[in-house]
Design an enzyme around this catalytic site. Structure first.
Site, PDB file in Angstrom:
ATOM      1  N   THR A 133      -4.753  -2.519  -7.402  1.00 56.48           N
ATOM      2  CA  THR A 133      -3.347  -2.549  -7.195  1.00 56.48           C
ATOM      3  C   THR A 133      -3.000  -3.046  -5.594  1.00 56.48           C
ATOM      4  O   THR A 133      -3.178  -2.347  -4.524  1.00 56.48           O
ATOM      5  CB  THR A 133      -2.950  -1.049  -7.157  1.00 56.48           C
ATOM      6  OG1 THR A 133      -3.381  -0.604  -8.344  1.00 56.48           O
ATOM      7  CG2 THR A 133      -1.416  -0.545  -6.827  1.00 56.48           C
ATOM      8  N   LEU A 138     -10.329  -3.591  -6.209  1.00 58.97           N
ATOM      9  CA  LEU A 138     -10.704  -2.938  -4.996  1.00 58.97           C
ATOM     10  C   LEU A 138      -9.301  -1.942  -4.744  1.00 58.97           C
ATOM     11  O   LEU A 138      -8.499  -2.054  -5.260  1.00 58.97           O
ATOM     12  CB  LEU A 138     -10.626  -3.918  -3.941  1.00 58.97           C
ATOM     13  CG  LEU A 138     -11.758  -5.175  -4.159  1.00 58.97           C
ATOM     14  CD1 LEU A 138     -11.617  -6.149  -3.478  1.00 58.97           C
ATOM     15  CD2 LEU A 138     -13.263  -4.465  -3.993  1.00 58.97           C
ATOM     16  N   PRO A 139      -9.468  -1.078  -3.487  1.00 57.92           N
ATOM     17  CA  PRO A 139      -8.559  -0.217  -3.358  1.00 57.92           C
ATOM     18  C   PRO A 139      -7.074  -0.475  -2.927  1.00 57.92           C
ATOM     19  O   PRO A 139      -6.084   0.086  -3.166  1.00 57.92           O
ATOM     20  CB  PRO A 139      -8.986   0.534  -2.101  1.00 57.92           C
ATOM     21  CG  PRO A 139     -10.512   0.587  -2.244  1.00 57.92           C
ATOM     22  CD  PRO A 139     -10.636  -0.981  -2.597  1.00 57.92           C
ATOM     23  N   LYS A 185       2.839  -3.751 -11.877  1.00 55.88           N
ATOM     24  CA  LYS A 185       1.999  -2.757 -11.727  1.00 55.88           C
ATOM     25  C   LYS A 185       2.654  -1.312 -10.698  1.00 55.88           C
ATOM     26  O   LYS A 185       2.685  -0.339 -10.954  1.00 55.88           O
ATOM     27  CB  LYS A 185       0.907  -3.009 -11.097  1.00 55.88           C
ATOM     28  CG  LYS A 185      -0.135  -1.999 -10.479  1.00 55.88           C
ATOM     29  CD  LYS A 185      -0.784  -0.725 -11.638  1.00 55.88           C
ATOM     30  CE  LYS A 185      -1.900   0.000 -10.942  1.00 55.88           C
ATOM     31  NZ  LYS A 185      -2.289   0.563 -11.939  1.00 55.88           N
ATOM     32  N   LYS A 211      -0.302   6.020  -1.658  1.00 56.95           N
ATOM     33  CA  LYS A 211      -0.507   4.484  -1.341  1.00 56.95           C
ATOM     34  C   LYS A 211       0.464   3.599  -2.384  1.00 56.95           C
ATOM     35  O   LYS A 211       1.071   3.041  -1.930  1.00 56.95           O
ATOM     36  CB  LYS A 211      -1.875   4.318  -1.240  1.00 56.95           C
ATOM     37  CG  LYS A 211      -2.235   2.555  -0.949  1.00 56.95           C
ATOM     38  CD  LYS A 211      -2.425   1.827  -2.316  1.00 56.95           C
ATOM     39  CE  LYS A 211      -3.763   2.202  -3.167  1.00 56.95           C
ATOM     40  NZ  LYS A 211      -3.842   1.236  -4.320  1.00 56.95           N
TER      41      LYS A 211
END
Length: 299
Positions: free
Chosen positions: A95, A64-65, A170, A239
């Site tokens: 992420t 998912l975003p 990450k 982001k």
């Protein structure tokens, strides 16, 4: 644990590619995405609801975003937390903010469900080939038990520690990726304006101390007009850098180097490149440097 089926939530740019690798490995996948046709495109069966996915498999993957979307999918009235069952494993390949991950881990643990955070690296090309690098956080025994689920999508799986450690790793990796991409884009525009042969410039950089992932793997293609479309967009890169800044602030680390990529990818978004691959940041820098393009189509 049923090792023949997986539920997959989020079948977009990365999730769809990972789902295809799972299907090609002979694993039955029930997929859920707001865009209904994505399941069939990835070779999966389409689920009508999140509840259906959670009732289908012992292992459920999320791609998912960001944390806001993850939290909505997990905690909404008909979300996956409401429909999970004891002994299930939920793998978050998004992420996401590590602090959110740790909080959700606690909610799942109260229901007897393992919540594993698995940051991914390698982009669309590696996802296509099932050759991602996974940095994984969570219960060590639970991670060992789902090795079969990682095998079709990853060439390398590294256990980083407890909950949140995979997503933290990450963010650290993505920050360095953003710095090197933005800085190399600036250097290449400067090289073009100086009249340098860009292939020779890259040869020098890749044989010298300026070498990085962008000089090795991105710009040899970009200077010939191939932007490697389909990977992480400029908005998503911004982001990720913002999430990195939040994370190091939580850790008490001063971030002195985030302003560069935030400015570069922010510029790219303001000039209309936010929804295309982040490599287009070089065109944004070129735009404000006199309309420079690294590749001359007339050649």
């Amino acid at each position: 644990m049923n090792t023949e089926r997986i539920g997959f939530i989020g079948l977009g740019n990365m999730g769809g590619r990972m789902t295809r690798c799972l299907v090609d490995a002979g694993i039955n996948v029930l997929g859920f995405d707001p865009v209904a046709e994505r399941a069939a495109a990835a070779g999966a069966s389409a689920a009508a609801s999140l509840a259906d996915v959670m009732g289908y498999a012992d292992v459920v993957m999320l791609s998912l975003p960001d944390s806001k979307v993850v939290e909505s999918v997990v905690e909404s009235e008909n979300g996956i937390l409401a429909h999970c069952h004891r002994g299930q494993t939920v793998i978050d390949l998004s992420t996401a903010a590590a602090s959110s991950t740790v909080r959700l881990h606690g909610l799942f643990a109260a229901k007897g469900v393992f919540y594993i955070d698995a940051g991914i690296s390698g982009g669309a090309a590696a996802a296509e080939k099932g050759a991602l690098t996974l940095m994984v956080g969570g219960d060590a025994q639970a991670i060992d038990a789902i090795e079969w689920a990682f095998k079709p999508i990853a060439a390398k799986v590294i256990a980083m520690g407890g909950s949140g450690s995979g997503h933290t790793t990450k963010l650290l990796n993505n920050f360095l990726n953003a710095v090197s991409l933005a800085a190399t884009a600036e250097v290449m525009v400067a090289g073009k304006k100086a009249g340098l042969d860009l292939h020779r410039l890259l040869d020098v950089l890749n044989s010298s101390s300026g070498v990085n992932f962008a000089t090795l793997n991105r710009f040899p293609k970009i200077v010939d007009g191939d932007y490697l479309e389909g990977g992480l967009t400029g908005k998503l890169m911004t982001k990720d850098v913002a999430l990195y800044v939040d994370r190091v602030r939580e850790l008490g680390v001063v971030s002195l180097n985030a302003s560069g990529p935030l400015a570069s990818f922010g510029l790219a978004t303001s000039l209309g490149y936010g929804d295309v691959i982040s490599n287009r940041v070089v065109d944004a820098i070129g735009d404000v440097s006199g309309g420079v393009r690294l590749h001359d189509k007339s050649n």
